[in-house]
Scaffold this active site. Structure first.
Site, mmCIF file in Angstrom:
data_model
loop_
_atom_site.group_PDB
_atom_site.id
_atom_site.type_symbol
_atom_site.label_atom_id
_atom_site.label_comp_id
_atom_site.label_asym_id
_atom_site.label_seq_id
_atom_site.Cartn_x
_atom_site.Cartn_y
_atom_site.Cartn_z
ATOM 1 N N HIS A 172 38.545 50.203 36.478
ATOM 2 C CA HIS A 172 38.350 48.918 37.123
ATOM 3 C C HIS A 172 36.905 48.840 37.584
ATOM 4 O O HIS A 172 36.370 49.832 38.069
ATOM 5 C CB HIS A 172 39.305 48.811 38.317
ATOM 6 N N ASN A 173 36.271 47.679 37.439
ATOM 7 C CA ASN A 173 34.877 47.516 37.874
ATOM 8 C C ASN A 173 34.000 48.661 37.426
ATOM 9 O O ASN A 173 33.320 49.302 38.210
ATOM 10 C CB ASN A 173 34.794 47.428 39.390
ATOM 11 N N GLU B 240 36.562 47.420 32.193
ATOM 12 C CA GLU B 240 36.467 46.053 32.691
ATOM 13 C C GLU B 240 34.996 45.633 32.730
ATOM 14 O O GLU B 240 34.141 46.396 33.171
ATOM 15 C CB GLU B 240 37.058 45.991 34.093
ATOM 16 N N ASP C 161 32.661 42.414 34.072
ATOM 17 C CA ASP C 161 32.665 41.202 34.876
ATOM 18 C C ASP C 161 31.449 40.347 34.489
ATOM 19 O O ASP C 161 30.326 40.686 34.827
ATOM 20 C CB ASP C 161 32.581 41.637 36.348
ATOM 21 N N HIS D 223 29.396 42.217 39.978
ATOM 22 C CA HIS D 223 30.620 41.925 40.685
ATOM 23 C C HIS D 223 30.447 40.591 41.380
ATOM 24 O O HIS D 223 29.672 40.464 42.294
ATOM 25 C CB HIS D 223 30.899 43.037 41.690
ATOM 26 N N GLU E 59 36.202 40.033 32.310
ATOM 27 C CA GLU E 59 36.408 39.241 33.499
ATOM 28 C C GLU E 59 35.455 38.079 33.357
ATOM 29 O O GLU E 59 34.318 38.166 33.788
ATOM 30 C CB GLU E 59 35.939 40.083 34.695
#
Ligand SMILES: *[C@@H]1O[C@H](CO)[C@@H](O)[C@H](O)[C@H]1NC(C)=O
Ligand SMILES: *[C@@H]1O[C@H](CO)[C@@H](O)[C@H](O)[C@H]1NC(C)=O
Ligand SMILES: *[C@@H]1O[C@H](CO)[C@@H](O)[C@H](O)[C@H]1NC(C)=O
Ligand SMILES: *[C@@H]1O[C@H](CO)[C@@H](O)[C@H](O)[C@H]1NC(C)=O
Length: 639
Positions: free
Chosen positions: A173-174, A203, A205, A218, A252
């Site tokens: 994640h991230n 992921e 973003d 982010h 994302e």
């Protein structure tokens, strides 16, 4: 005499021709003799042994004493003696008996014994007689052949031809963040390091950037920006270094259709043939392909306009400049952010930082709204088997969801579903890939416990890879299996459309296992941070992580003031209902006070990857570095 058993006699004589040696030469000699050591331990053993601490030198006799302190493991010597008729030499026939009785060698014990003698016996004369000296035995016990981890599991051994949804998939994640979610810098290092750990779902973003060049950071936070292009270049370089199996890029996507088109261009031009741009095979599929069929392919996970059938029909047509649109109903509670988790920053970052720490979560409030999603068709058409679809309910999915559609569910909602409707959750994940992500209020990138979501079959349980701790230790321990390839075949009872598995009620089915661990000793454990010498008051916790009924923790007593060679000789027994989902974690701690322990090192592995017999357990630091030669010595059996 005892002394004669140590081959260090001969080489050591050379070093001492000119008299005494200092600490530096002592270390070099230990390396030459193949004795694994920790500098801090040797330094203090040297100090204690030397008769002339002022000059800082030792005699040959003193060197031998140091050698014995480090290498002569009493517990292993006792074991050796219990199989050696004269307590000096282990004839092949006794070694065979040892392998059969203690190491659970069933087949070809004769061949293995002679192989071990050839491999580990350093004294030629003894080797020629097909025997083993204590020195050889010690080398064998310290070798890879006596690791707790099964060698067969260090390569890909599982069937990789099941549909993708039948696997647990290592997911982050991230990925781009390396420290704090609000101010931490974005570094490309995050992507390469996750890929080097076998991660198979990253992921990314994405936001509109200047000069029509999309950027990655982010959303709304102060993390620095990197361009989407450089991220894809790094991924291109590292995608298949550690694993051949498919990599999923979970986008994302906050970009305008115009910049989405730029993203699609970068994906196609940089990744080239690696990018999966159409279905596999000539006929329209009815199920997901396997990791085997998708080897060396990169899949894009994003929202998509329309169906996969339509994409296939449009194949070859130019979609450049086209924009697709659809309406999505969003029902969200305060805790489960929009699609994915993104803490939203108000104007002043300072203010937000303070709020982030202080704020207690508000009671969940339901709100409904309708969102119009605009997608560049060029990007939409790149989504093949991993179409992101809003999760509504298990019922809705059963009735409407296509095999190539997958859901992302926030941890809070997923936890509720897992507790209330566990079997329905298992049935859902048996059919569709499900991704779990951390709630957005985890501003410090802390992690949740992944085990409770593996227990209901969630394939992608995304963690912040940059945040060390128990959760990442479970993740790394679990995915060490199957050659670290990032894909683990789910146990059979969690696959198929009729599974009745419920992790909260496991009585009656499965193959329960009784596991016994005799924790014999520790060896050159990392000394306490608080000690100015090489001391610690070590204890070991043994934890089982698995279905709720299997979760348990047991602990040894504390050995005072000995990190060099503490001995426990304590036996622990566990009844494990669902061994296929169980992880075993050894955590070595230093007791600072009755209320507080200091972490020294740990090792986590799946129960099914555990060897039986006398084994050593390597240890890892909080940051995941190996702490060789620090290890635990254990005896394991289960049935
Ligand atoms: C592997 O799994 C596939 C798909 O279920 C099956 O057809 C195949 O027979 C399996 N192969 C082996 C060696 O078990
Ligand atoms: C657990 O499952 C068994 C059947 O497998 C059933 O008989 C029992 O009632 C269940 N227990 C609970 C508490 O749901
Ligand atoms: C050792 O102590 C220092 C200072 O107290 C601390 O910052 C560090 O995290 C400690 N290391 C470990 C492994 O506990
Ligand atoms: C260790 O424990 C086992 C049984 O748990 C016992 O047989 C053995 O004698 C013990 N060894 C020592 C050195 O205490």
């Amino acid at each position: 005499t005892m002394e004669n058993k140590y081959p260090c006699h001969r080489p050591a004589a050379d070093e001492f021709r000119t008299g005494k040696i200092n600490l530096d030469k002592t270390l070099k000699l230990l390396i030459k003799l193949n004795i694994p050591f920790d500098y801090v331990h040797v330094k203090y053993v040297f100090k204690k042994t030397s008769n002339q601490p002022k000059t800082g030198t030792i005699t040959i006799e003193e060197f031998r004493a140091i050698y014995r302190t480090l290498a002569h493991r009493t517990e292993i010597h006792e074991l050796f003696c219990s199989y050696s008729p004269n307590r000096k030499i282990l004839p092949e026939i006794n070694l065979i008996e040892f392998l059969r009785k203690e190491q659970f060698v069933i087949d070809a014990a004769e061949a293995i014994a002679s192989e071990l003698i050839a491999k580990y016996e350093p004294i030629e004369e003894v080797q020629r007689k097909k025997q083993m000296s204590f020195e050889g035995f010690l080398r064998y016990m310290n070798s890879k052949d006596c690791l707790i981890y099964k060698r067969e599991h260090t390569i890909v051994y599982q069937n990789m031809s099941h549909p993708l949804r039948d696997y647990f998939i290592s997911s982050s994640h991230n990925t781009y963040l390396i420290s704090d979610q609000l101010i931490g810098p974005s570094h490309l290092w995050g992507y390469s390091s996750a890929l080097m750990k076998g991660c198979r779902c990253l992921e990314i973003d994405c936001w509109d950037g200047p000069q029509n060049d999309p950027i990655v950071y982010h959303g709304h936070t102060l993390t620095s920006k990197i361009t989407f292009r450089t991220v894809i270049e790094v991924i291109d370089k590292y995608a298949f270094v550690v694993s051949d199996y498919p990599l999923v890029l979970s986008l994302e996507n906050h970009c305008s259709p115009k910049q989405q088109e730029v993203m699609a261009d970068y994906l196609e031009t940089i990744l080239g043939d690696k990018l999966l741009t159409t279905i596999i095979g000539d006929t329209f599929p009815t199920d997901l392909p396997s990791p085997e069929a998708l080897k060396f392919k990169i899949l894009v996970k994003n929202k998509k306009v329309g169906t996969l059938e339509e994409t296939v029909l449009r194949r070859g047509l130019d979609s450049h400049g086209e924009i697709g649109e659809f309406v999505e109903e969003v029902e969200q509670s305060e805790d489960d952010e929009a699609d994915e988790s993104t803490p939203v920053l108000p104007k002043s970052p300072q203010l937000k930082r303070r709020n982030a720490v202080k704020r207690s979560p508000p009671p969940p409030r339901k709100k409904r709204k309708v969102k119009k999603v605009k997608l560049a068709m060029e990007l939409s058409e790149l989504v093949i088997y991993t179409k992101a679809e809003k999760f509504k309910s298990f019922e809705h999915s059963r009735a409407n969801q296509k095999f190539y559609e997958m859901n992302s569910i926030g941890e809070t909602k997923a936890r509720k579903l897992a507790k209330q409707t566990a079997n329905e959750f298992v049935l859902h994940t048996a059919k569709f890939i499900t991704r779990i992500y951390p709630k957005g209020t985890r501003a410090t990138s802390s992690n949740y416990n992944p085990q409770e979501f593996w227990n209901v079959g969630c394939q992608m349980v995304a963690l912040n890879f940059q945040t060390p701790g128990l959760q990442m230790e479970l993740q790394n321990g679990k995915f060490m299996d199957n050659g670290c390839c990032g894909y683990l075949l789910k146990p059979e009872f969690m696959r198929g459309s009729t599974t009745q598995f419920n992790p909260y009620n496991v009585t009656g089915n499965h193959n329960p296992v009784t596991l016994s661990i005799r924790l014999i000793s520790g060896y050159q454990l990392p000394p306490s941070n608080l000690s100015r010498t090489n001391k610690a008051d070590p204890l070991v916790q043994i934890e089982i992580h698995g279905v709720p009924e299997d979760q348990v923790k047991q602990q040894t007593c504390v050995i005072k003031s000995n990190a060099l060679c503490p001995r426990w000789n304590e036996t622990f027994t566990f009844n494990i209902q669902v061994p296929e989902l169980a992880l075993v974690r050894f955590s070595v701690e230093d007791q600072i006070s009755l209320a507080a322990n200091e972490f020294l090192g740990q090792y986590t592995l799946p129960l099914m990857c555990m060897n039986k017999g006398y084994r050593h357990v390597p240890l890892f630091s909080k940051l995941g570095d190996r702490l060789d030669p620090a290890s635990l010595f254990v005896y394991i059996w289960y049935y």
